[in-house]
Design an enzyme around this catalytic site. Structure first.
Site, PDB file in Angstrom:
ATOM      1  N   ARG A 246       0.821  -1.218   0.000  1.00  0.00           N
ATOM      2  CA  ARG A 246       0.000   0.000   0.000  1.00  0.00           C
ATOM      3  C   ARG A 246       0.854   1.267   0.000  1.00  0.00           C
ATOM      4  O   ARG A 246       0.595   2.192  -0.770  1.00  0.00           O
ATOM      5  CB  ARG A 246      -0.956   0.009   1.194  1.00  0.00           C
ATOM      6  CG  ARG A 246      -2.025  -1.065   1.106  1.00  0.00           C
ATOM      7  CD  ARG A 246      -2.887  -1.093   2.342  1.00  0.00           C
ATOM      8  NE  ARG A 246      -2.039  -1.343   3.518  1.00  0.00           N
ATOM      9  CZ  ARG A 246      -2.367  -1.038   4.754  1.00  0.00           C
ATOM     10  NH1 ARG A 246      -3.517  -0.453   5.016  1.00  0.00           N
ATOM     11  NH2 ARG A 246      -1.551  -1.317   5.744  1.00  0.00           N
TER      12      ARG A 246
ATOM     13  N   ASN B 172      -6.020  -2.749   1.997  1.00  0.00           N
ATOM     14  CA  ASN B 172      -5.984  -4.193   2.180  1.00  0.00           C
ATOM     15  C   ASN B 172      -7.408  -4.715   2.178  1.00  0.00           C
ATOM     16  O   ASN B 172      -8.336  -4.017   2.591  1.00  0.00           O
ATOM     17  CB  ASN B 172      -5.325  -4.572   3.512  1.00  0.00           C
ATOM     18  CG  ASN B 172      -3.818  -4.432   3.483  1.00  0.00           C
ATOM     19  OD1 ASN B 172      -3.205  -4.401   2.424  1.00  0.00           O
ATOM     20  ND2 ASN B 172      -3.224  -4.348   4.656  1.00  0.00           N
TER      21      ASN B 172
END
Length: 96
Positions: A18, A36
């Site tokens: 990320r 996520n």
């Protein structure tokens, strides 16, 4: 302007996917978000110039060095005018 949503599966959590995605998106001038997923995958939304979004989709196919990407689903969506230059890391959605 184009918009693509990608769902990435494999070893993609706990490998800075990320944060690296955010850095890459900012460097390419792409707006959107990454998060996520409860199933261990990662979902991202990329919006911007066609070539820049294509580069982000290509990046998602490998991810950061520690990632092991097994599959990437790419979904075309209508451009919605996401805040230019804004790319955020979002929390994992609740799975009830």
């Amino acid at each position: 302007m184009v918009r693509k949503r990608v769902i990435v599966s494999g070893t993609v959590q706990g490998v800075f996917f990320r944060d690296t995605c955010r850095s890459e998106a900012v460097a390419h001038g792409v707006s959107g978000w990454v998060r996520n997923l409860p199933d261990g995958g990662v979902e991202a939304l990329f919006e911007g110039a066609e070539d820049a979004v294509a580069e982000m989709v290509a990046w998602a196919r490998t991810g950061p060095p520690a990632a092991v990407v097994r599959a990437v689903e790419v979904h075309d969506e209508p451009a919605a005018g996401v805040r230019p230059g804004g790319f955020e890391v979002r929390p994992t959605p609740y799975r009830g």
